[in-house]
Design a protein around this motif. Structure first.
Motif, PDB file in Angstrom:
ATOM      1  N   LYS A 123      21.094  49.427 111.346  1.00 36.13           N
ATOM      2  CA  LYS A 123      21.030  50.245 112.558  1.00 36.13           C
ATOM      3  C   LYS A 123      19.771  51.092 112.599  1.00 36.13           C
ATOM      4  CE  LYS A 123      25.833  50.231 113.629  1.00 36.13           C
ATOM      5  NZ  LYS A 123      26.988  50.179 112.883  1.00 36.13           N
ATOM      6  N   MET A 124      19.164  51.319 111.414  1.00 35.92           N
ATOM      7  CA  MET A 124      17.902  52.048 111.366  1.00 35.92           C
ATOM      8  C   MET A 124      16.742  51.155 111.830  1.00 35.92           C
ATOM      9  SD  MET A 124      18.558  55.124 110.220  1.00 35.92           S
ATOM     10  CE  MET A 124      17.006  55.727 109.598  1.00 35.92           C
ATOM     11  N   LEU A 125      16.913  49.846 111.743  1.00 30.14           N
ATOM     12  CA  LEU A 125      15.848  48.912 112.100  1.00 30.14           C
ATOM     13  C   LEU A 125      15.968  48.408 113.529  1.00 30.14           C
ATOM     14  CD1 LEU A 125      15.791  46.788 108.828  1.00 30.14           C
ATOM     15  CD2 LEU A 125      14.358  48.741 109.423  1.00 30.14           C
ATOM     16  N   VAL A 149      30.691  42.441 113.930  1.00 28.02           N
ATOM     17  CA  VAL A 149      31.982  41.948 114.387  1.00 28.02           C
ATOM     18  C   VAL A 149      32.626  41.169 113.246  1.00 28.02           C
ATOM     19  CG1 VAL A 149      33.167  40.535 116.114  1.00 28.02           C
ATOM     20  CG2 VAL A 149      31.041  41.723 116.724  1.00 28.02           C
ATOM     21  N   PHE A 150      33.875  41.510 112.937  1.00 27.17           N
ATOM     22  CA  PHE A 150      34.649  40.670 112.036  1.00 27.17           C
ATOM     23  C   PHE A 150      35.348  39.634 112.893  1.00 27.17           C
ATOM     24  CE2 PHE A 150      34.116  44.180 109.087  1.00 27.17           C
ATOM     25  CZ  PHE A 150      33.905  43.499 107.904  1.00 27.17           C
ATOM     26  N   LYS A 169      32.842  51.876 113.281  1.00 20.96           N
ATOM     27  CA  LYS A 169      32.079  52.683 112.334  1.00 20.96           C
ATOM     28  C   LYS A 169      32.383  52.189 110.931  1.00 20.96           C
ATOM     29  CE  LYS A 169      35.220  56.563 111.422  1.00 20.96           C
ATOM     30  NZ  LYS A 169      35.397  57.992 111.468  1.00 20.96           N
ATOM     31  N   GLN A 170      31.422  52.395 110.051  1.00 22.85           N
ATOM     32  CA  GLN A 170      31.619  52.027 108.652  1.00 22.85           C
ATOM     33  C   GLN A 170      32.210  53.231 107.933  1.00 22.85           C
ATOM     34  OE1 GLN A 170      28.078  51.105 106.438  1.00 22.85           O
ATOM     35  NE2 GLN A 170      29.234  49.955 104.927  1.00 22.85           N
ATOM     36  N   VAL A 171      33.316  53.006 107.261  1.00 23.47           N
ATOM     37  CA  VAL A 171      33.985  54.077 106.529  1.00 23.47           C
ATOM     38  C   VAL A 171      33.540  54.080 105.072  1.00 23.47           C
ATOM     39  CG1 VAL A 171      36.241  54.974 105.811  1.00 23.47           C
ATOM     40  CG2 VAL A 171      35.952  53.981 108.095  1.00 23.47           C
ATOM     41  N   LYS A 172      33.356  52.914 104.509  1.00 20.91           N
ATOM     42  CA  LYS A 172      32.958  52.794 103.109  1.00 20.91           C
ATOM     43  C   LYS A 172      32.100  51.555 102.956  1.00 20.91           C
ATOM     44  CE  LYS A 172      34.763  52.344  98.424  1.00 20.91           C
ATOM     45  NZ  LYS A 172      35.948  52.266  97.576  1.00 20.91           N
TER      46      LYS A 172
END
Length: 157
Positions: free
Chosen positions: A59-61, A67-68, A142-145
């Motif tokens: 996301k920085m790039l 999507v799973f 969102k990524q949790v871990k």
């Protein structure tokens, strides 16, 4: 390959800190450098350590969506699985793919620029003639871990 407590300690440190220097690694696992390097080389040669990777925040790039996707194939013959897996290995959009036992055949992590690109990608898979029966989409909000290898405790025997 039998792993002892020192091997597991080395792997635990490397799973979190892949860029650690060999001398710092030796210090962290309370072992002198030469035996640490020998263990590290043995683990690499045995294929226990498959490589060293950077954890890149995409996301920085570029903006994007992850999507799973659960996938079911029409047929369950070895050739059908092989065809799907060959296709999955060759597609950049598929960041990861796992074969599953149970209700679904595969779980894919697909990373694309936007949801429209995702739908075009899936339409292409449906038209690829690989026997895709159905798929279910789960958009990551969102990524949790982040994934870090979990290592079992060594066998005390």
């Amino acid at each position: 390959m039998k792993l002892d407590q020192r091997d597991i300690a080395i792997l635990r440190v490397l799973a979190r800190e892949g860029r650690i220097s060999k001398s710092d690694l030796a210090q962290r696992v309370n072992l002198s450098p030469t035996p640490t390097w020998e263990r590290l080389r043995r683990l690499e040669e045995a294929g226990v350590i498959r490589g060293y990777h950077a954890d890149i925040d995409m996301k920085m790039l570029v903006p994007g969506v992850e999507v799973f996707v659960t996938v079911e194939l029409e047929r369950h013959k070895a050739a059908d699985f092989a065809a799907f897996e060959k296709l999955a290995e060759g597609r950049e959009e598929i960041a990861a793919c796992w074969a599953l036992g149970g209700g679904f055949d595969y779980l894919m992590l697909v990373a694309v620029r936007d949801i429209d690109a995702y739908q075009r990608f899936m339409d292409g898979l449906l038209e690829a003639g690989i026997g895709l029966a159905r798929y279910y989409t789960y958009v990551v909000t969102k990524q949790v871990k982040s994934h870090v290898a979990r290592l079992p405790d060594p066998d005390p025997a």
